[in-house]
Structures are given as C-alpha cells and as structure tokens.
Design a protein around this motif. Structure first.
Motif, PDB file in Angstrom:
ATOM      1  N   GLY A  29       0.789  -1.229   0.000  1.00  0.00           N
ATOM      2  CA  GLY A  29       0.000   0.000   0.000  1.00  0.00           C
ATOM      3  C   GLY A  29       0.815   1.270   0.000  1.00  0.00           C
ATOM      4  N   ASP A  30       2.126   1.173   0.194  1.00  0.00           N
ATOM      5  CA  ASP A  30       2.970   2.366   0.043  1.00  0.00           C
ATOM      6  C   ASP A  30       2.909   2.833  -1.409  1.00  0.00           C
ATOM      7  N   VAL A  31       3.215   4.096  -1.618  1.00  0.00           N
ATOM      8  CA  VAL A  31       3.201   4.643  -2.980  1.00  0.00           C
ATOM      9  C   VAL A  31       4.597   4.526  -3.578  1.00  0.00           C
ATOM     10  N   ILE A  32       4.667   4.015  -4.791  1.00  0.00           N
ATOM     11  CA  ILE A  32       5.924   3.897  -5.517  1.00  0.00           C
ATOM     12  C   ILE A  32       5.902   4.884  -6.673  1.00  0.00           C
ATOM     13  N   VAL A  33       6.904   5.750  -6.731  1.00  0.00           N
ATOM     14  CA  VAL A  33       7.059   6.694  -7.834  1.00  0.00           C
ATOM     15  C   VAL A  33       8.336   6.325  -8.563  1.00  0.00           C
ATOM     16  N   ALA A  34       8.251   6.166  -9.883  1.00  0.00           N
ATOM     17  CA  ALA A  34       9.416   5.728 -10.652  1.00  0.00           C
ATOM     18  C   ALA A  34       9.479   6.468 -11.979  1.00  0.00           C
ATOM     19  N   ASP A  35      10.684   6.900 -12.343  1.00  0.00           N
ATOM     20  CA  ASP A  35      10.891   7.547 -13.638  1.00  0.00           C
ATOM     21  C   ASP A  35      12.360   7.393 -14.018  1.00  0.00           C
ATOM     22  N   ALA A  36      12.835   8.220 -14.924  1.00  0.00           N
ATOM     23  CA  ALA A  36      14.216   8.099 -15.397  1.00  0.00           C
ATOM     24  C   ALA A  36      15.241   8.367 -14.304  1.00  0.00           C
ATOM     25  N   ASP A  37      14.834   9.032 -13.216  1.00  0.00           N
ATOM     26  CA  ASP A  37      15.744   9.329 -12.115  1.00  0.00           C
ATOM     27  C   ASP A  37      15.868   8.194 -11.110  1.00  0.00           C
ATOM     28  N   GLY A  38      14.996   7.197 -11.186  1.00  0.00           N
ATOM     29  CA  GLY A  38      15.063   6.081 -10.251  1.00  0.00           C
ATOM     30  C   GLY A  38      13.709   5.741  -9.665  1.00  0.00           C
ATOM     31  N   VAL A  39      13.728   5.239  -8.430  1.00  0.00           N
ATOM     32  CA  VAL A  39      12.510   4.783  -7.753  1.00  0.00           C
ATOM     33  C   VAL A  39      12.513   5.293  -6.318  1.00  0.00           C
ATOM     34  N   VAL A  40      11.375   5.849  -5.883  1.00  0.00           N
ATOM     35  CA  VAL A  40      11.257   6.323  -4.509  1.00  0.00           C
ATOM     36  C   VAL A  40       9.973   5.760  -3.897  1.00  0.00           C
ATOM     37  N   VAL A  41      10.051   5.465  -2.589  1.00  0.00           N
ATOM     38  CA  VAL A  41       8.934   4.895  -1.849  1.00  0.00           C
ATOM     39  C   VAL A  41       8.375   5.943  -0.898  1.00  0.00           C
ATOM     40  N   VAL A  42       7.059   6.132  -0.933  1.00  0.00           N
ATOM     41  CA  VAL A  42       6.395   7.045  -0.005  1.00  0.00           C
ATOM     42  C   VAL A  42       5.508   6.212   0.922  1.00  0.00           C
TER      43      VAL A  42
END
Length: 231
Positions: free
Chosen positions: A161-174
C-alpha cells in the motif's frame, strides 16, 4: 518460515497517488526529507518509462517466480508490483507473458531487485519496468514465498500500500500514511522552484539570492582577479 498471500491491503487516496506521480522522483524524494530512494542500480528498461502506483509486494526465492504469479490474483488496477528475493539474484524473473497478465489486470509497472527479460517486447507494450539487470536466464516455479508483506527492495523498506514513484531518475517509496503530506510538500516545492527558475532565466545567480556568497566566505574560498595575481 511461514508463507502467505494477503488478499486485501489498505491503499491511499488515488488523487494523492496521481499527484505524487506528477511530481516525479526527484521532487518527491526531496519533499519527504531525502528518504525512501532505492539504490541507483534500479534502472528503467526504456528511457521514457514513468509510473506511479500502490505497492503490492512480492518476496520470492532467487531464481523462482512462483510468487509473482500468485500476486496476480490479488492485484488491483493502479497497483505496481515490487519484487524482492530472499538472496541476491540476477535471473530474468519477469518477461513478456507476465507483462501481458499485468496489463490485463491494471498493474501499472514493475519494480524488481533482480533480472528482467523480453525487454523489447515489454517496451513495445509500453509496460514500465525498473530492474537490477537484464538477463535471459530463466527461472523455476517451485518455492514458496509471500505476497503483501513488508520487504526491503534495493535498500528501501516497502510495505503493502505504500506509494511507488518511478521515472528516469530512479525509484522512490512514499509510506502510505505520509502520502498526502508528502504530496502537499511536493506541490509547495514545485511552486518555490518555479520562482527560482524564473530568477535564473532573468540572469540572477544562485550564489546571490540563495545567500551562498557568505557560505563560500565562511569556507575560506577567495576570489582573485586573474591567474597572475596568484604569482
């Protein structure tokens, strides 16, 4: 060790998830205090890949993708698969056929701390994947694991249920419970950066309006007119 598949998880507000995706990895990472970033070896299989979704986590045995198949039964549209292995793996644990299944069930992307294959086909499908490596090495389907349990993926803690944001810069978990606050902080950061961007367009220097000249002075940096002044 017990193994399980958790069918139902709590997910954040879809509008909040959408906002975090629009902000992008770099802004979200800064907005939540420079935390949650996965290791930089996690790279997209094509440069324009971009995804945001709620994490369905998968803990698998190295070289075994059984639990990825099991996860497909419990995913919801807008989810993103986050796959880890119990020991280091570079095997190609995910390919075109699983990609087709993901698209059919509304999964928006894959984050896998292992290998991926069929990258040309996945790219043609416009299915975004971030992986440790690309490898044609196949896998088996014989060892139990778990779905929707807390995991560590590429150095970052991820809970279902955490939010995953991913693009050309990498991956971050919120973290799910912080998603709304981080989205708000990210919007504020974007507004501030736009003002900074306009000042830079007008020729102002960051060392001036950010107070960095005094910092340079404190650090003992001296300005000299030319090289000959040092002789």
């Amino acid at each position: 060790m017990s193994h399980k598949v958790v069918r139902n998880i709590r997910r954040p507000n879809p509008e909040t998830v959408r906002t975090l995706g629009e902000l992008g990895v770099a802004t979200v990472h800064e907005a939540q205090g420079r935390t949650g970033l996965m290791k930089p070896y996690m790279r997209p299989i094509y440069p324009t890949a971009r995804a945001v979704g709620t994490a369905v986590t998968v803990s698998s045995q190295a070289g075994d993708n059984l639990m990825i198949h099991a996860a497909m039964e419990v995913v919801k549209p807008g989810d993103i698969l986050v796959v880890t292995t119990t020991s280091e793996s570079t095997d190609g644990m995910f390919g075109e056929l699983l990609g087709v299944s993901c698209v059919a069930h509304g999964v928006v992307g894959l984050i896998i701390d292992a290998g991926v294959r069929d990258t040309a086909e996945l790219t043609a499908m416009d299915f975004p994947v971030w992986a440790k490596t690309v490898s044609a090495q196949g896998t088996v389907k014989s060892t139990a694991g778990s779905v929707n349990v807390p995991v560590v993926c590429a150095g970052a803690a991820v809970r279902p249920g955490d939010v995953i944001v991913a693009d050309a810069d990498g991956v971050v978990v919120v973290p799910r419970e912080r998603a709304e606050a981080v989205a708000h902080a990210g919007r504020d950061r974007v507004a501030k950066e736009e003002k900074t961007r306009e000042r830079l367009r007008n020729g102002e220097l960051g060392v001036d309006f950010s107070g960095l000249r005094e910092k340079l002075k404190q650090l003992g940096v001296e300005y000299i007119a030319s090289e000959k002044d040092e002789e």
